[in-house]
Design a protein around this motif. Structure first.
Motif, PDB file in Angstrom:
ATOM      1  N   ILE A 127       0.839  -1.192   0.000  1.00 21.68           N
ATOM      2  CA  ILE A 127       0.000   0.000   0.000  1.00 21.68           C
ATOM      3  C   ILE A 127       0.880   1.250   0.000  1.00 21.68           C
ATOM      4  N   ASN A 128       0.625   2.137  -0.947  1.00 17.51           N
ATOM      5  CA  ASN A 128       1.336   3.416  -0.990  1.00 17.51           C
ATOM      6  C   ASN A 128       0.415   4.477  -0.383  1.00 17.51           C
ATOM      7  N   HIS A 129       0.836   5.046   0.727  1.00 15.47           N
ATOM      8  CA  HIS A 129       0.029   6.017   1.459  1.00 15.47           C
ATOM      9  C   HIS A 129       0.375   7.459   1.089  1.00 15.47           C
ATOM     10  N   ASP A 130       1.262   7.675   0.129  1.00 14.77           N
ATOM     11  CA  ASP A 130       1.756   9.018  -0.180  1.00 14.77           C
ATOM     12  C   ASP A 130       0.636  10.011  -0.494  1.00 14.77           C
ATOM     13  N   VAL A 131      -0.330   9.621  -1.296  1.00 15.39           N
ATOM     14  CA  VAL A 131      -1.408  10.537  -1.674  1.00 15.39           C
ATOM     15  C   VAL A 131      -2.265  10.870  -0.454  1.00 15.39           C
ATOM     16  N   ILE A 143      -3.876  14.586   3.915  1.00 10.35           N
ATOM     17  CA  ILE A 143      -3.996  14.826   5.361  1.00 10.35           C
ATOM     18  C   ILE A 143      -3.154  16.025   5.775  1.00 10.35           C
ATOM     19  N   ASN A 144      -1.933  16.142   5.261  1.00 11.08           N
ATOM     20  CA  ASN A 144      -1.071  17.273   5.617  1.00 11.08           C
ATOM     21  C   ASN A 144      -1.664  18.593   5.128  1.00 11.08           C
ATOM     22  N   ASP A 145      -2.238  18.607   3.925  1.00  9.20           N
ATOM     23  CA  ASP A 145      -2.886  19.823   3.416  1.00  9.20           C
ATOM     24  C   ASP A 145      -4.124  20.177   4.238  1.00  9.20           C
ATOM     25  N   ILE A 146      -4.906  19.185   4.600  1.00  2.00           N
ATOM     26  CA  ILE A 146      -6.098  19.437   5.411  1.00  2.00           C
ATOM     27  C   ILE A 146      -5.702  20.007   6.768  1.00  2.00           C
ATOM     28  N   THR A 147      -4.610  19.500   7.329  1.00  2.00           N
ATOM     29  CA  THR A 147      -4.129  20.010   8.617  1.00  2.00           C
ATOM     30  C   THR A 147      -3.787  21.494   8.513  1.00  2.00           C
ATOM     31  N   ARG A 148      -3.109  21.891   7.427  1.00  2.00           N
ATOM     32  CA  ARG A 148      -2.778  23.314   7.232  1.00  2.00           C
ATOM     33  C   ARG A 148      -4.051  24.152   7.068  1.00  2.00           C
ATOM     34  N   MET A 149      -5.010  23.642   6.305  1.00  7.75           N
ATOM     35  CA  MET A 149      -6.273  24.373   6.124  1.00  7.75           C
ATOM     36  C   MET A 149      -6.996  24.528   7.459  1.00  7.75           C
ATOM     37  N   GLN A 150      -7.016  23.455   8.228  1.00  6.32           N
ATOM     38  CA  GLN A 150      -7.694  23.480   9.518  1.00  6.32           C
ATOM     39  C   GLN A 150      -7.056  24.517  10.445  1.00  6.32           C
ATOM     40  N   GLN A 151      -5.742  24.597  10.451  1.00 16.82           N
ATOM     41  CA  GLN A 151      -5.065  25.587  11.293  1.00 16.82           C
ATOM     42  C   GLN A 151      -5.391  27.004  10.842  1.00 16.82           C
ATOM     43  N   ASN A 152      -5.421  27.240   9.542  1.00 19.41           N
ATOM     44  CA  ASN A 152      -5.779  28.568   9.037  1.00 19.41           C
ATOM     45  C   ASN A 152      -7.215  28.923   9.399  1.00 19.41           C
ATOM     46  N   LEU A 153      -8.109  27.951   9.341  1.00 26.01           N
ATOM     47  CA  LEU A 153      -9.509  28.200   9.681  1.00 26.01           C
ATOM     48  C   LEU A 153      -9.680  28.559  11.151  1.00 26.01           C
ATOM     49  N   GLU A 154      -8.804  28.050  12.020  1.00 24.26           N
ATOM     50  CA  GLU A 154      -8.888  28.359  13.446  1.00 24.26           C
ATOM     51  C   GLU A 154      -8.703  29.855  13.716  1.00 24.26           C
ATOM     52  N   TYR A 155      -7.992  30.550  12.830  1.00 21.36           N
ATOM     53  CA  TYR A 155      -7.756  31.979  13.004  1.00 21.36           C
ATOM     54  C   TYR A 155      -8.862  32.835  12.380  1.00 21.36           C
ATOM     55  N   MET A 156      -9.786  32.193  11.682  1.00 25.23           N
ATOM     56  CA  MET A 156     -10.858  32.928  11.019  1.00 25.23           C
ATOM     57  C   MET A 156     -12.110  32.921  11.878  1.00 25.23           C
ATOM     58  N   ASP A 157     -12.808  34.031  11.854  1.00 24.99           N
ATOM     59  CA  ASP A 157     -14.055  34.155  12.603  1.00 24.99           C
ATOM     60  C   ASP A 157     -15.125  33.297  11.948  1.00 24.99           C
ATOM     61  N   ASP A 158     -15.899  32.591  12.765  1.00 23.59           N
ATOM     62  CA  ASP A 158     -16.956  31.725  12.246  1.00 23.59           C
ATOM     63  C   ASP A 158     -18.041  32.498  11.502  1.00 23.59           C
ATOM     64  N   SER A 159     -18.086  33.810  11.704  1.00 27.05           N
ATOM     65  CA  SER A 159     -19.110  34.602  11.006  1.00 27.05           C
ATOM     66  C   SER A 159     -18.743  34.853   9.541  1.00 27.05           C
ATOM     67  N   VAL A 160     -17.479  34.581   9.177  1.00 26.02           N
ATOM     68  CA  VAL A 160     -17.061  34.729   7.783  1.00 26.02           C
ATOM     69  C   VAL A 160     -17.773  33.659   6.958  1.00 26.02           C
ATOM     70  N   LYS A 161     -18.360  34.090   5.862  1.00 25.82           N
ATOM     71  CA  LYS A 161     -19.136  33.182   5.032  1.00 25.82           C
ATOM     72  C   LYS A 161     -18.289  31.994   4.576  1.00 25.82           C
ATOM     73  N   GLY A 162     -18.808  30.801   4.808  1.00 25.15           N
ATOM     74  CA  GLY A 162     -18.158  29.584   4.351  1.00 25.15           C
ATOM     75  C   GLY A 162     -17.241  28.909   5.357  1.00 25.15           C
ATOM     76  N   VAL A 163     -16.851  29.585   6.433  1.00 23.11           N
ATOM     77  CA  VAL A 163     -15.901  29.016   7.397  1.00 23.11           C
ATOM     78  C   VAL A 163     -16.504  27.784   8.082  1.00 23.11           C
ATOM     79  N   SER A 164     -17.724  27.894   8.567  1.00 20.78           N
ATOM     80  CA  SER A 164     -18.304  26.747   9.270  1.00 20.78           C
ATOM     81  C   SER A 164     -18.521  25.565   8.326  1.00 20.78           C
ATOM     82  N   GLN A 165     -18.861  25.843   7.072  1.00 19.37           N
ATOM     83  CA  GLN A 165     -19.029  24.748   6.104  1.00 19.37           C
ATOM     84  C   GLN A 165     -17.693  24.046   5.850  1.00 19.37           C
TER      85      GLN A 165
END
Length: 114
Positions: A7-11, A16-38
């Protein structure tokens, strides 16, 4: 049971690494910003799908670091913590296991006080 050596897990790890970066960036954004909660909900859904496919990605933020933990840590002094304590402040790369076997060690920022 599948032979994990085939099994090649590279992809999956790249996603997962990209999602982690996105998740960290979202933590700094206010939930009232359109699309953040989605986006936050979609990330939870992706993690649930990965988990149902036998990938385990624990949430390490806020947990204590112990010598011998299988992770790469960068230390940052935080005099506001109680003396002789530490905690994982941020995850750069998450810990990922597949079928109970570690396939990526975590890279984390650890805040501590002496």
């Amino acid at each position: 049971m599948e032979d994990m050596t085939l099994i090649n897990h590279d992809v999956v790890l790249a996603i997962i690494n990209d999602i982690t970066r996105m998740q960290q960036n979202l933590e700094y954004m206010d939930d009232s910003v359109k699309g953040v909660s989605q986006l936050k909900n979609r990330i939870k859904s992706i993690y649930a799908t990965l988990n149902s496919n036998q990938y385990d990605i624990p949430d390490l933020v806020g947990h204590s670091y112990h010598e011998g933990d299988n992770m790469i840590g960068t230390l940052e002094l935080n005099p506001e913590l109680p003396p002789n304590t530490n905690r994982i402040k941020r995850v750069i790369k998450p810990q990922v296991s597949y079928q109970g076997k570690l396939i990526q060690a975590a890279e984390v920022i650890i805040e501590y006080n002496e």
